[in-house]
Write an enzyme that holds these catalytic residues in place. Structure first.
Site, PDB file in Angstrom:
ATOM      1  N   ASP A  89      24.632 -10.060  -2.442  1.00  0.00           N
ATOM      2  CA  ASP A  89      25.259 -10.240  -1.133  1.00  0.00           C
ATOM      3  C   ASP A  89      26.144  -9.064  -0.730  1.00  0.00           C
ATOM      4  O   ASP A  89      26.654  -8.333  -1.579  1.00  0.00           O
ATOM      5  CB  ASP A  89      26.138 -11.499  -1.142  1.00  0.00           C
ATOM      6  CG  ASP A  89      25.318 -12.778  -1.063  1.00  0.00           C
ATOM      7  OD1 ASP A  89      24.102 -12.714  -1.322  1.00  0.00           O
ATOM      8  OD2 ASP A  89      25.908 -13.832  -0.768  1.00  0.00           O
ATOM      9  N   HIS A 107      26.987  -9.621  -6.039  1.00  0.00           N
ATOM     10  CA  HIS A 107      27.386  -8.868  -4.846  1.00  0.00           C
ATOM     11  C   HIS A 107      27.164  -7.375  -5.082  1.00  0.00           C
ATOM     12  O   HIS A 107      27.659  -6.838  -6.073  1.00  0.00           O
ATOM     13  CB  HIS A 107      28.852  -9.124  -4.512  1.00  0.00           C
ATOM     14  CG  HIS A 107      29.125 -10.542  -4.093  1.00  0.00           C
ATOM     15  ND1 HIS A 107      29.238 -11.567  -4.997  1.00  0.00           N
ATOM     16  CD2 HIS A 107      29.282 -11.085  -2.861  1.00  0.00           C
ATOM     17  CE1 HIS A 107      29.453 -12.697  -4.347  1.00  0.00           C
ATOM     18  NE2 HIS A 107      29.491 -12.438  -3.050  1.00  0.00           N
TER      19      HIS A 107
HETATM   20 ZN   LIG Z   1      29.179 -12.612   1.313  1.00  0.00          ZN
END
Ligand SMILES: [Zn+2]
Length: 287
Positions: free
Chosen positions: A108, A256
């Protein structure tokens, strides 16, 4: 008409033309009432409308996998703003829906020009497909990275234009425009536009309306079942351990590759890819 007695005449005169003390009392009472009514009306007009709790059923058990994560990118947080109701999406894909030992890796908050290519290099080494939930504004800054992601067989996921965790609280028209804009910004990095398969709510802040709308716009709501909490930068060993302890057949793992320093994530992925392979896991896409 019957004649009034002197006493009745006094009472009538006091009603029609009361002594000063009563006139003042009457005037102050009237002013007070007017101010009271005005205050109530203004308070109602100014109060925010609570969308999240007024639409649909309250979703999701607090024991659901998504409920564990409240934030996934503090660097992009909007302190001071009302937080939307955090719910687990009712529609989100949270498993690869197979009993085979497969695992879907998701990244992400990119694309990032340092960490995304580093992750892509590792994925290529293990022929591991992954899903990248991108922030529209970052995609516009790094279109070359978006191109590489798609060229190497990975999937795109819309993560809103600005990592807006309150998107699910907006009225349907605005929400629809926001989703259109971020999806378009991702898709039109390509000519012809690339398909955007998934939508993931920033910070996992789903509302029933957002859930519904992302599905209606053709993007599958994407959840996760293993949260590495890598955005908190807990150390490489902690990120690795979180996957080793929680992974299961069909798991969707949340990492992430943007939104802050992600060296720990890259190093953890470097260690986890061979470990997962040794455990017999095949890398796949959320289905
Ligand atoms: Zn996010």
């Amino acid at each position: 008409m019957r004649m009034l007695t002197p006493r009745q005449r006094v009472i009538l005169r006091q009603i029609v033309s009361p002594p000063y003390i009563y006139r003042w009392a009457g005037l102050l009472t009237t002013v007070g009432l007017i101010l009271g009514v005005a205050a109530v009306v203004l308070t109602d007009v100014g109060a925010p409308t609570v969308l999240a709790t007024s639409q649909g059923p309250a979703v999701a058990s607090s024991s659901g996998p998504q409920a564990r994560t409240v934030e996934d990118a503090p660097a992009r947080g909007l302190p001071g703003l009302a937080r939307p109701a955090i719910t687990a999406s009712r529609l989100a894909v949270t498993s690869t829906t197979t009993e085979r030992p497969t695992v879907a890796l998701t990244f992400d908050d990119g694309p990032n020009n340092l960490y995304t290519p580093a992750v892509l290099d590792l994925l290529a080494q293990y022929r591991a497909p992954a899903t990248f939930c991108m922030v529209g504004n970052e995609a516009l800054v790094h279109p070359d990275v978006v191109h590489r992601v798609v060229a190497e067989g990975h999937r795109l996921c819309d993560h809103t234009m600005t990592h807006d965790a309150t998107v699910g609280m907006n009225d349907p028209d605005l929400m629809s425009r926001q989703l259109d804009r971020s999806r378009t910004s991702l898709a039109t990095v390509f000519d012809p536009p690339a398909p955007i398969d998934y939508f993931r709510a920033p910070e996992g802040a789903w509302t029933p309306a957002l859930d519904q709308m992302s599905a209606q716009t053709g993007m599958r709501p994407l959840g996760w079942s293993v949260d590495t909490l890598d955005w908190t930068q807990p150390g490489v060993a902690a990120i690795v351990a979180s996957v080793q302890q929680q992974v299961h057949p069909g798991a969707i793992v949340l990492f992430h590759d943007g939104g802050g320093p992600r060296e720990q994530t890259v190093e953890a992925v470097r260690q986890l890819l061979p470990w997962l392979q040794e455990q017999g896991y095949q890398f796949t896409l959320p289905t």
